[in-house]
Design a protein around this motif. Structure first.
Motif, PDB file in Angstrom:
ATOM      1  N   SER A  33       0.865  -1.177   0.000  1.00 45.18           N
ATOM      2  CA  SER A  33       0.000   0.000   0.000  1.00 45.18           C
ATOM      3  C   SER A  33       0.900   1.225   0.000  1.00 45.18           C
ATOM      4  O   SER A  33       2.107   1.118   0.234  1.00 45.18           O
ATOM      5  CB  SER A  33      -0.897  -0.002   1.238  1.00 45.18           C
ATOM      6  N   VAL A  34       0.317   2.372  -0.229  1.00 42.08           N
ATOM      7  CA  VAL A  34       1.101   3.605  -0.187  1.00 42.08           C
ATOM      8  C   VAL A  34       1.702   3.775   1.207  1.00 42.08           C
ATOM      9  O   VAL A  34       2.860   4.164   1.352  1.00 42.08           O
ATOM     10  CB  VAL A  34       0.231   4.820  -0.575  1.00 42.08           C
ATOM     11  N   ALA A  35       0.930   3.439   2.228  1.00 40.16           N
ATOM     12  CA  ALA A  35       1.419   3.586   3.607  1.00 40.16           C
ATOM     13  C   ALA A  35       2.582   2.653   3.919  1.00 40.16           C
ATOM     14  O   ALA A  35       3.505   3.022   4.637  1.00 40.16           O
ATOM     15  CB  ALA A  35       0.284   3.349   4.595  1.00 40.16           C
ATOM     16  N   SER A  36       2.570   1.430   3.375  1.00 43.87           N
ATOM     17  CA  SER A  36       3.619   0.464   3.710  1.00 43.87           C
ATOM     18  C   SER A  36       4.837   0.547   2.788  1.00 43.87           C
ATOM     19  O   SER A  36       5.903   0.065   3.134  1.00 43.87           O
ATOM     20  CB  SER A  36       3.064  -0.959   3.673  1.00 43.87           C
ATOM     21  N   ALA A  37       4.685   1.149   1.628  1.00 42.68           N
ATOM     22  CA  ALA A  37       5.794   1.253   0.670  1.00 42.68           C
ATOM     23  C   ALA A  37       6.816   2.275   1.153  1.00 42.68           C
ATOM     24  O   ALA A  37       6.462   3.241   1.831  1.00 42.68           O
ATOM     25  CB  ALA A  37       5.261   1.660  -0.697  1.00 42.68           C
ATOM     26  N   PRO A  38       8.086   2.087   0.789  1.00 41.84           N
ATOM     27  CA  PRO A  38       9.083   3.095   1.165  1.00 41.84           C
ATOM     28  C   PRO A  38       8.874   4.377   0.362  1.00 41.84           C
ATOM     29  O   PRO A  38       8.265   4.355  -0.715  1.00 41.84           O
ATOM     30  CB  PRO A  38      10.416   2.439   0.800  1.00 41.84           C
ATOM     31  N   ALA A  39       9.354   5.482   0.884  1.00 38.25           N
ATOM     32  CA  ALA A  39       9.290   6.760   0.180  1.00 38.25           C
ATOM     33  C   ALA A  39      10.124   6.681  -1.093  1.00 38.25           C
ATOM     34  O   ALA A  39      11.163   6.002  -1.126  1.00 38.25           O
ATOM     35  CB  ALA A  39       9.804   7.881   1.079  1.00 38.25           C
ATOM     36  N   VAL A  40       9.666   7.366  -2.123  1.00 43.06           N
ATOM     37  CA  VAL A  40      10.392   7.442  -3.386  1.00 43.06           C
ATOM     38  C   VAL A  40      10.503   8.905  -3.810  1.00 43.06           C
ATOM     39  O   VAL A  40       9.690   9.738  -3.404  1.00 43.06           O
ATOM     40  CB  VAL A  40       9.716   6.620  -4.509  1.00 43.06           C
ATOM     41  N   SER A  65       7.742  11.101  -1.815  1.00 40.48           N
ATOM     42  CA  SER A  65       6.328  10.725  -1.816  1.00 40.48           C
ATOM     43  C   SER A  65       5.706  10.716  -0.422  1.00 40.48           C
ATOM     44  O   SER A  65       4.493  10.580  -0.297  1.00 40.48           O
ATOM     45  CB  SER A  65       6.155   9.343  -2.449  1.00 40.48           C
ATOM     46  N   LYS A  66       6.513  10.851   0.609  1.00 38.21           N
ATOM     47  CA  LYS A  66       6.023  10.820   1.996  1.00 38.21           C
ATOM     48  C   LYS A  66       6.671  11.942   2.796  1.00 38.21           C
ATOM     49  O   LYS A  66       7.712  12.483   2.407  1.00 38.21           O
ATOM     50  CB  LYS A  66       6.395   9.492   2.666  1.00 38.21           C
ATOM     51  N   ASP A  67       6.083  12.242   3.952  1.00 38.25           N
ATOM     52  CA  ASP A  67       6.719  13.165   4.883  1.00 38.25           C
ATOM     53  C   ASP A  67       8.011  12.515   5.378  1.00 38.25           C
ATOM     54  O   ASP A  67       8.046  11.316   5.662  1.00 38.25           O
ATOM     55  CB  ASP A  67       5.811  13.450   6.077  1.00 38.25           C
ATOM     56  N   MET A  68       9.056  13.310   5.465  1.00 42.23           N
ATOM     57  CA  MET A  68      10.365  12.800   5.826  1.00 42.23           C
ATOM     58  C   MET A  68      10.761  13.283   7.222  1.00 42.23           C
ATOM     59  O   MET A  68      10.330  14.344   7.671  1.00 42.23           O
ATOM     60  CB  MET A  68      11.398  13.241   4.792  1.00 42.23           C
ATOM     61  N   ARG A 121      21.874   5.289   3.803  1.00 42.39           N
ATOM     62  CA  ARG A 121      20.412   5.165   3.737  1.00 42.39           C
ATOM     63  C   ARG A 121      19.731   6.077   4.761  1.00 42.39           C
ATOM     64  O   ARG A 121      18.853   5.653   5.487  1.00 42.39           O
ATOM     65  CB  ARG A 121      20.021   3.705   3.963  1.00 42.39           C
ATOM     66  N   ASN A 122      20.169   7.335   4.809  1.00 34.73           N
ATOM     67  CA  ASN A 122      19.636   8.220   5.844  1.00 34.73           C
ATOM     68  C   ASN A 122      18.485   9.112   5.414  1.00 34.73           C
ATOM     69  O   ASN A 122      17.952   9.841   6.236  1.00 34.73           O
ATOM     70  CB  ASN A 122      20.753   9.069   6.442  1.00 34.73           C
ATOM     71  N   PHE A 123      18.087   9.121   4.133  1.00 36.40           N
ATOM     72  CA  PHE A 123      16.820   9.766   3.793  1.00 36.40           C
ATOM     73  C   PHE A 123      15.756   8.811   4.326  1.00 36.40           C
ATOM     74  O   PHE A 123      15.594   7.699   3.821  1.00 36.40           O
ATOM     75  CB  PHE A 123      16.656   9.937   2.277  1.00 36.40           C
ATOM     76  N   LYS A 124      15.046   9.229   5.376  1.00 37.68           N
ATOM     77  CA  LYS A 124      14.069   8.351   6.026  1.00 37.68           C
ATOM     78  C   LYS A 124      12.737   9.067   6.197  1.00 37.68           C
ATOM     79  O   LYS A 124      12.706  10.275   6.465  1.00 37.68           O
ATOM     80  CB  LYS A 124      14.581   7.900   7.398  1.00 37.68           C
ATOM     81  N   ASP A 125      11.665   8.291   6.083  1.00 47.31           N
ATOM     82  CA  ASP A 125      10.341   8.869   6.318  1.00 47.31           C
ATOM     83  C   ASP A 125      10.122   9.038   7.821  1.00 47.31           C
ATOM     84  O   ASP A 125      10.975   8.666   8.635  1.00 47.31           O
ATOM     85  CB  ASP A 125       9.240   8.046   5.644  1.00 47.31           C
ATOM     86  N   THR A 126       8.984   9.586   8.185  1.00 52.31           N
ATOM     87  CA  THR A 126       8.722   9.875   9.607  1.00 52.31           C
ATOM     88  C   THR A 126       8.593   8.619  10.458  1.00 52.31           C
ATOM     89  O   THR A 126       8.635   8.698  11.685  1.00 52.31           O
ATOM     90  CB  THR A 126       7.459  10.738   9.768  1.00 52.31           C
ATOM     91  N   GLU A 127       8.464   7.451   9.816  1.00 55.54           N
ATOM     92  CA  GLU A 127       8.431   6.179  10.560  1.00 55.54           C
ATOM     93  C   GLU A 127       9.817   5.547  10.645  1.00 55.54           C
ATOM     94  O   GLU A 127       9.969   4.451  11.170  1.00 55.54           O
ATOM     95  CB  GLU A 127       7.450   5.218   9.897  1.00 55.54           C
ATOM     96  N   GLY A 128      10.830   6.221  10.088  1.00 49.57           N
ATOM     97  CA  GLY A 128      12.199   5.725  10.159  1.00 49.57           C
ATOM     98  C   GLY A 128      12.581   4.764   9.051  1.00 49.57           C
ATOM     99  O   GLY A 128      13.670   4.189   9.086  1.00 49.57           O
ATOM    100  N   VAL A 132      13.839   4.734  -1.169  1.00 47.25           N
ATOM    101  CA  VAL A 132      14.471   3.972  -2.241  1.00 47.25           C
ATOM    102  C   VAL A 132      15.614   4.820  -2.807  1.00 47.25           C
ATOM    103  O   VAL A 132      15.442   6.022  -3.042  1.00 47.25           O
ATOM    104  CB  VAL A 132      13.432   3.655  -3.351  1.00 47.25           C
ATOM    105  N   PRO A 133      16.808   4.254  -3.025  1.00 47.13           N
ATOM    106  CA  PRO A 133      17.919   5.023  -3.601  1.00 47.13           C
ATOM    107  C   PRO A 133      17.553   5.614  -4.967  1.00 47.13           C
ATOM    108  O   PRO A 133      16.790   5.019  -5.729  1.00 47.13           O
ATOM    109  CB  PRO A 133      19.038   3.984  -3.741  1.00 47.13           C
ATOM    110  N   TYR A 134      18.109   6.786  -5.247  1.00 47.48           N
ATOM    111  CA  TYR A 134      17.813   7.514  -6.484  1.00 47.48           C
ATOM    112  C   TYR A 134      19.073   8.236  -6.926  1.00 47.48           C
ATOM    113  O   TYR A 134      19.727   8.899  -6.113  1.00 47.48           O
ATOM    114  CB  TYR A 134      16.692   8.523  -6.204  1.00 47.48           C
TER     115      TYR A 134
END
Length: 143
Positions: A33-40, A65-68, A121-128, A132-134
């Motif tokens: 789901s959007v909620a469970s997928a990693p930020a992109v 794609s998510k709050d970071m 891997r330090n770009f992290k969403d608010t859930e830690g 995804v690398p870019y």
């Protein structure tokens, strides 16, 4: 010996059935789901792959794609000569999704930076969860 001959085809059938039924397959993955997928990364400025970028540009912006999580980023080098000179510390814009890197660009140069990578891997969403690398690559206009 006849017993072995009769058993041998049964072993082949069992082995084939095991492969066909997926005994070696990975276990089922949970529904995504959007909620469970990693930020992109959903947008960059300059736009990835662009040429003719104005060398007077003073910041690189990357939107996810998510709050970071504030204070989490990994602007990683592709190489020493392709990472832009920074003029300040990275920070997130008020939207909580756009990371801003203040830079000084030179004309006629190719820039490349990883936003997360295999090692960083330090770009992290608010859930830690790491994004995804870019790979962001762009070229500035010549003088």
């Amino acid at each position: 010996m006849p017993t072995i001959r009769r058993a041998f085809p049964a072993v082949l059938v069992l082995a084939a059935a095991t492969l066909l039924l997926g005994q070696d397959a990975k276990p089922p993955q949970p529904a995504i789901s959007v909620a469970s997928a990693p930020a992109v990364v959903v947008e960059t400025f300059p736009k990835a792959g662009s040429t003719g970028v104005d060398p007077a540009t003073t910041e690189i912006r990357v939107t996810f794609s998510k709050d970071m999580a504030d204070g989490t980023w990994s602007w990683s080098t592709w190489g020493n000569d392709t990472f832009p000179k920074t003029t300040g510390k990275p920070h997130y814009a008020e939207d909580g999704r756009t990371c801003v890197l203040p830079v000084e660009l030179k004309p006629g140069k190719t820039y490349a930076t990883w936003l997360n990578s295999g090692r960083f891997r330090n770009f992290k969403d608010t859930e830690g969860k790491p994004s995804v690398p870019y790979l962001l690559v762009f070229e500035t206009a010549a003088e």
